[in-house]
Each structure stands twice: as C-alpha cells, then as structure tokens.
Design an enzyme around this catalytic site. Structure first.
Site, PDB file in Angstrom:
ATOM      1  N   LYS A  16      11.826   4.176  47.587  1.00  0.00           N
ATOM      2  CA  LYS A  16      11.639   4.039  48.825  1.00  0.00           C
ATOM      3  C   LYS A  16      13.052   4.149  49.560  1.00  0.00           C
ATOM      4  CE  LYS A  16       7.646   0.970  48.410  1.00  0.00           C
ATOM      5  NZ  LYS A  16       7.231  -0.267  48.758  1.00  0.00           N
TER       6      LYS A  16
ATOM      7  N   SER B 204       2.431  -3.441  50.505  1.00  0.00           N
ATOM      8  CA  SER B 204       3.718  -3.559  50.882  1.00  0.00           C
ATOM      9  C   SER B 204       4.165  -2.887  52.588  1.00  0.00           C
ATOM     10  CB  SER B 204       4.665  -2.901  50.123  1.00  0.00           C
ATOM     11  OG  SER B 204       4.720  -1.509  49.955  1.00  0.00           O
TER      12      SER B 204
END
Length: 823
Positions: free
Chosen positions: A735, A692
């Site tokens: 996140k 990612s």
C-alpha cells in the site's frame, strides 16, 4: 421310483396298426423321425397325462414339435401339424415329479383335428404314406452312395457320429429311411429337421440331406483350417522357445551370452549399484526374477522392464554435496537478485546450521508475492548457491491426484507422479525442488492434488513417501522444497501449516531502477544483439518507463518495455544506422508510444468528499478513491462501485459512528432527515472488498457532511469500529508503494501497524510522512483542512449539497488492476 417294463423295439418291416385318434405329446428342441429311439423328459401336467393315456391303451402316442421352445402352454397353433407316431418302450417316474420315457418313432402322421385339450391333448391323425421308389433307379443309387460317402468324410473331419449308426447306414437300401437316419444324427437345427420331416418324397428328402451334408462338410473344412493355423502358430512358438533354449545352452557352453541374458545381467548389475534400501532392493530382485522367467513377448514383460528401468534410474543413494561456503553463497544470491534480504538471510541460516549439523531435514519454504518479483528465478539461485540440482514443476491447473502420486502399474501406460519424475530428472535425492503456482491447484472427481501434497511437504512423513507406481518408500527428507504462490489465502490450511511462508513484497521505483541497470538492460541488449556502443538508456528514461508505461509490483512488464526499446534500436542498427542511440525521458515516447498511465492523485486542489484510500491486490498495492456526496432526499444511503459485503458494512459502521458523534461534528441528531448520502468508488466494473477502507469511508462522509475539503496529498488505510478505534491492516508495504507511485506525501496508518514499519526499507520511509492513528479523530486531524470542523452557517444540518468537482489528470485504472481489490 415307479418303472414300466420294457417293450421290444419294432422292426422296420413289422406290420403296424395305428388308430385314428391318439394322445399328443408336444416336444421341444427336437424332431423325432420314424425308427428313431430317444429318451424324453416329461414335466408338464398335460404331457404327463398324455403319457398316462398312452400307457393305459396301446402305448402309442403322437409326437409333435413346438414352434417356440419356451412356450410352457402350447396351443394348437403353436405346434407343427406333421409329426411322428411313437411307441413308449419304457417309462420311469422321477422323484421330482417328472417322467422319463424312452420312445421309438414308428410312422409319420398329419394332425387333421384336435379332439380334446384336457386332461391331455388328443388329436385325430392321418398316416403319411411315402411313395415307392423303383429298385432299378440308377440316379437314386448314385445319390445314396454320395450321401454315404459324404457322411464318412464329415465323420473323418471330426463330426461326432456313433460307429453303430455308420454300420446301419452302410447296410440301408431305402432312400427314405436313410435320409431320416442321417438327419437324426447330424445335429440339424429344429426348423431344418422339421422341414425334412415334412418332405414326403424319399428321393427329394435324401437330396435335401445331401445339401446339409455338403454345408456341414464346408464348415468342418474351415474349422480344420482354423485349428491347423492355430496349432501351427502354437507349434511355431514352441519351436522358437525350444530353439532359443538350445541356443542359450550352446552359448553357455561356448562362454557366450544372448542379447536378452546380457540385458538382464546389466539390469542386475544396475540394481546392485543403485544403492537402494534393503527393502527396495529385495523387491527389485524379486521382479527381476519374474522377468527372467517370462517370455520376452509376454504382455507383462514390457511393464516389468519399464518398472525396473525406473527403479535403477531413481537416485536412491545419489546426492550432491552441499557447498557450505556462506560468503560464496551470499555472493551468488546477490549476483542474481537485488534486495530480497529476508529470503537470502533464511537460506544463509540453513547453510550455517547445515555446516554445524551434518544431518538435518530440508526446509520447506513458500514464497508468496505478486507476479514478476522473482519467486521462480530465486529458486534457481538458491540451488546454485548451495551447489544442488534444481527441479521445477508447475502445479497450475493440476486437478488429478495421480499427477502427484502416479498411476498404479495395473493401468496401461502408467507412470510415476511428477515428484518421482522430478527426482529422476535431477539425478540426486537432495535437489532444490520448486512447486510453482501452488495456489492454482484444482480438484475434481479424480481426487485432490493438494491433499496428496500433504505427505510430500510434511517433514515427519516424507522420509517414507510412497508413489503409486513404485509402491515402495522413497526418502524425500533431504529435498529442499520451495513452493510459490501469488496469494496464500487459496492454499488449503493443512498444506499452509506445513510450510514456512515468506512474503515477497513488490519493488519500489528505486529497486526497479537498480534491477533494470544490473540485470534487465544487459540481458535485453544481449538477447537483441546490441551492445553499449549502439544504445545507452539513462536512469531517468528507466524511471519514465516505470512510472508511465508499467504499473506492477514485479518486473515483467518493465523488462518487456526495455526489450521493445532494444528491438527498435536493433532494427535501425541492422538497417545500417551507425549512430549511438541515447534513450532519454524525452525520447521514450518515440519508441514506446504515448504514456499508458498518468500518475494518480494529481488534483488541482483539495476537494470535499473525495478521499484517497489504499488497497491490496494479488498483483500489488493500488490507490483507491472514495467519493461521497449529499443531496436532498429521504434519508437513504446509496453505495455504488461494485462493493463487497465487507466494504458495505464499513460504510454502515462509519455512518453509525458519525451519527453517534454528530454533536462534535456540529451536526443535528436527525441530520439525515431530508437528505440522501451517496458513496461511490470509481472503476465500478471491478469488484472491491475488504475491511481496511473503514477510515477512508468515514473521512469521505465527514468531509461531505461538514463541507471541509480533504487534503489531496494524504492517503489512508485502516479498519474502523463503532467506537471510532482504528484497527490494523495487512499488506502495508504494498500500500505504501502504491501511495508513493501516486505522489502521496502523507500516509495515515493504524497505530498497531507501527511495528510493520521496521520491515520497510528506509529509502521508502524517507519519501513519505507516516502518521499513526489510534482513533478516527487522529485520521481526520491529518486528512481534513480544518479539524474539528467549524460549525456551518445552518447549525444542525449538513453544510450543503456538495457535488464533487471533476479531478484533472486522473487516469482510469487499467483493466483488471483492481480485480479482487482488498482495501
């Protein structure tokens, strides 16, 4: 079978003429004395030839004992030189080729020469003549009497000597013949028997026999004592048994019971009251019957008693009644834990279904989340809300399958596995059973505990769970199993498939503040013996502790720091300081020292080639900086920062995409010729991997190549393809929390992750601007100061060799914070 007729035995005083040369028969494991009659089995060819030679002449043969019994081909050196001249009285040829001979010893002889060795040994001998003994010798007479008496005594102690020999011994008057006869009948070792044969003087030989008789007498005395002690012990045990049986009969007549019978009767009643299934109860009574027939001191009796104790103490039919008041359950869950709505809803759903349908299997849940978010304590709250018992076992480091299934009863010290032990501890067959640290199970040569858990956690199988120790089915279907893990990836697939996985994300700053006010501060004040009269901790002080002294998804370090503040205040109170201490952001450092963490991402200005990415770790989300720089070189690509293979491939994919779109970025197709690119991720000692970070790498490369600065308040996450598409990622909430901690204002996420925003609390979304991106251009439009980037002064080449300026106020990540980080 061929048989040679008998030869009458010679008498002791019969005159004998012995030739000088005789055939030799080597004998094993026996010494033949004069006038001794015994059978010999002859099988070796050289020995059979010697017998044939003797039979063809005068039947006389010389018998010499071998020094080594196992020697099949004896040499002259392998035989004793002193032996016995014997007469073959009878010979019988056996079907297997061997020969059986009956021989009688006649006289001693000494081999002086080996004449022939084939077809049989032939030896020259010299007859040994013993010296005469005076008839009037009192010493000899006394010795003979002593020897005869010794022989009688050892026979009385159990030495096997035939009665005929005893009669002959009593009538013997010659000391030499007496010594030879006794020596041949008391079972001497070959070496001792040969030594006696070689003693020529009759009196000395008789004295040696007397020594052997004395030794044999001592051995027999000791043997008799040992046997007597054993018989006495056996008799004592039998006597105790008979007395115990008599006592039992007397007690029965008087209407009394002995302690053992009373104990067994109590055990029988306990089995009857245990509400066991029929199969289990039948086995329990069977084992009880075996125990009743055993002696109390028998080795197996203790094992059976322990087994039956386990059987009656297990909650076969004992269960707690579920509290099905949903409102009360909700209140209890809210009292113990703030937020965690998803898990609370699942528990309330179970209670609602249980209320409508009485019989249903217990759910098998798995809480997955960072340390300190309340997974274990949540299990206790669930048990309290449902009115059930709570049992917890830690699986961390468990490597032996027997820890789960137990050991078989044949082993010394065997016990049931931890599942059965936990149920006994709970005292009910429907507790809330927590399997803590499921992801830390091990496996080695003793088995795989995770495979043993498959039966425990399978609703279709666990109603017949069989522990190795109990070896009978136990119903686990009523148990509510809750497993906990920090990461689900390390849990084996078959085991993961049997559980309902519920993710627990880390807490936001607001949630931590609320939990600290409701639970942590009151608990630490109570544990440290202070009250609100002595200390007040402001909300802003708690925020300061959260931001500058802890960096975690959970609450453990926060509670630890609050406890440290409370202890320091408690010390001052104990020393007599009567003030009321008020903890504010300004005074936090006084109690906890300098700030350990400074908010990440606080840069003075937007910079070229430096991008803020977002990563997920087992302990929560983290901010990940990616730096790219261009320098003169040969078109090489350097990657540093302990990157994994997936992350390296993300850089390659991003660079390939930029090369394919070079014209749109005002770059020549050969823009890499003459230049090197270096991509670095700080904290190089910590391994980093995951897909990612693709958009982060691409943004850093575009910024470095075009000299367009990246906005300092933008963070991003997403995987990139060669076509420039942005693919979805996991761990979005963690996140986003990391971005908020770092002061980020805008977060770029993949468009396909928009659905995940529904699970993120609204108060988190209010703190940041979330931008969804379908392609990399959407990311660049938000992250770069200008997009599309303007054409550089030197068209077709990288804008400049840009070295990223140092950032101010950026603290190095704490040790281990990014360990195993997945971007």
């Amino acid at each position: 079978m061929e048989e040679i007729e008998d030869k009458e035995p010679r008498q002791e005083n019969e005159e004998l003429k012995i030739p000088d040369v005789l055939p030799l028969l080597p004998v094993r494991d026996v010494v033949v004395y004069p006038y001794m009659i015994l059978p010999l089995f002859v099988g070796r060819e050289i020995s059979i030839n010697a017998v044939d030679q003797a039979l063809s002449r005068d039947r006389l043969i010389f018998l010499a004992t071998q020094k080594e019994m196992g020697d099949e081909e004896p040499t002259p050196e392998g035989m004793y030189t002193v032996g016995t001249v014997a007469m073959i009285m009878r010979m019988l040829k056996l079907p297997d080729g061997r020969v059986k001979v009956l021989v009688q010893g006649l006289a001693k002889g000494l081999i002086t020469e080996f004449v022939e060795s084939k077809p049989a040994y032939t030896v020259r001998i010299e007859r040994i003549v013993e010296p005469s003994v005076p008839e009037e010798s009192l010493e000899t007479e006394a010795l003979m009497r002593a020897v005869k008496e010794q022989l009688t005594q050892i026979v009385s102690l159990g030495k096997a000597v035939s009665p005929e020999v005893l009669v002959i011994v009593e009538n013997m008057q010659e000391p030499g013949s007496l010594a030879d006869l006794i020596a041949s009948n008391i079972g001497l070792k070959v070496d001792d028997a040969q030594a006696l044969l070689e003693i020529i003087d009759p009196v000395q030989r008789l004295q040696k026999v007397n020594e052997h008789l004395n030794k044999e007498h001592e051995l027999l005395d000791m043997q008799v004592k040992i046997q007597s002690a054993a018989k006495e012990e056996m008799g004592k045990s039998q006597r105790e048994y008979f007395l115990r049986e008599q006592l039992r009969a007397i007690q029965q007549e008087l209407g009394e019971t002995d302690p053992r019978s009373e104990e067994l009767n109590e055990l029988r009643k306990a089995i009857e009251q245990a509400k066991m299934p029929p199969v289990v109860e039948k086995e329990a009574f069977k084992q009880l019957g075996r125990l009743e027939q055993m002696h109390p001191d028998a080795a197996e009796a203790g094992m059976l008693r322990t087994f039956l104790d386990w059987m009656v103490e297990l909650p076969w039919g004992k269960a707690t009644k579920d509290v099905l008041d949903i409102k009360r359950a909700r209140q209890i869950l809210d009292e113990d834990h703030f937020y965690l709505e998803k898990i609370k809803e699942r528990i309330l759903e179970f209670l609602a279904v249980r209320k409508l349908r009485k019989k249903m299997k217990g759910p098998i849940l798995c809480f997955v989340g960072p340390p300190g978010v309340g997974k274990t304590s949540l299990g206790k709250s669930i048990a309290r809300a449902m009115g059930r018992k709570f049992v917890r076992i830690s699986l961390g480091g468990v490597r032996d399958e027997a820890e789960i299934r137990g050991h078989r009863r044949t082993y010394v010290g065997a016990l049931p596995g931890r599942i059965i032990q936990g149920l006994k501890q709970a005292g009910s067959n429907n507790p809330v059973f927590m399997l803590d640290e499921l992801d830390k199970l091990g496996a080695d040569f003793r088995g795989d505990p995770s495979s043993a858990l498959l039966e425990v956690l399978d609703p279709e199988q666990n109603h017949m769970f069989s522990d190795h120790y109990i070896n009978l089915p136990f119903n686990l279907s009523n148990v509510m199993f809750i497993a906990t893990a920090n990461q689900i990836d390390t849990v084996p697939g078959p085991l993961r498939d049997r559980m309902e996985v519920i993710q627990l994300s880390g807490y936001t700053e607001e949630e931590k503040l609320e939990i600290a006010k409701r639970y942590l501060i009151p608990r630490q004040m109570k544990e440290n013996g202070i009250s609100e009269k002595e200390i007040v901790i402001s909300d802003e002080a708690v925020r300061t502790i959260i931001a500058k002294y802890t960096r975690e998804a959970g609450l453990r370090n926060l509670e630890r720091e609050i406890g440290s503040v409370c202890r320091k205040v408690a010390r001052k109170v104990a020393e007599g300081d009567g003030r009321r201490f008020r903890i504010t952001p300004a005074t936090v450092a006084k109690y906890l020292g300098p700030a350990r963490f400074i908010r990440e991402g606080e840069m003075e200005k937007n910079e070229v080639g430096i991008v803020t990415g977002l990563a997920w770790t087992p302990v929560g989300g983290e901010v990940l900086f990616v730096e790219a720089t261009i320098m003169k070189g040969k078109g090489g690509l350097t990657l540093t920062g302990h990157l994994g293979d997936v992350m390296k491939e993300s850089v390659q994919a991003a660079l390939s995409y930029i090369r394919s779109k070079a014209k749109e970025f005002h770059l020549a197709e050969d823009f890499l010729s003459g230049y090197d690119i270096h991509v670095h991720v700080p904290a190089g000692a910590i391994p980093k991997d995951g897909p990612s970070a693709g958009v982060t790498m691409a943004t850093a490369l575009v910024s470095a190549l075009t000299r367009v600065p990246v906005r300092k308040d933008v963070a991003m996450t997403g995987e990139i393809t060669l076509r420039g598409k942005v693919l979805p990622i996991g761990g979005l909430k963690e996140k986003m929390l990391a971005a908020i901690r770092a002061g980020i204002k805008t977060i770029v996420i993949p468009e396909q992750n928009e659905k995940d925003l529904e699970e993120i609390p609204k108060h988190i979304l209010k703190k940041v601007t979330v931008v969804s991106a379908k392609v990399i251009d959407d990311v660049l439009a938000v992250a770069l100061e200008t997009f599309p980037p303007p054409p550089p002064a030197s068209e077709g080449k990288p804008a400049a060799t840009v070295k990223a300026p140092p950032r101010r106020g950026i603290a190095a990540p704490r040790k281990g914070a990014m360990a195993g980080a997945k971007s």
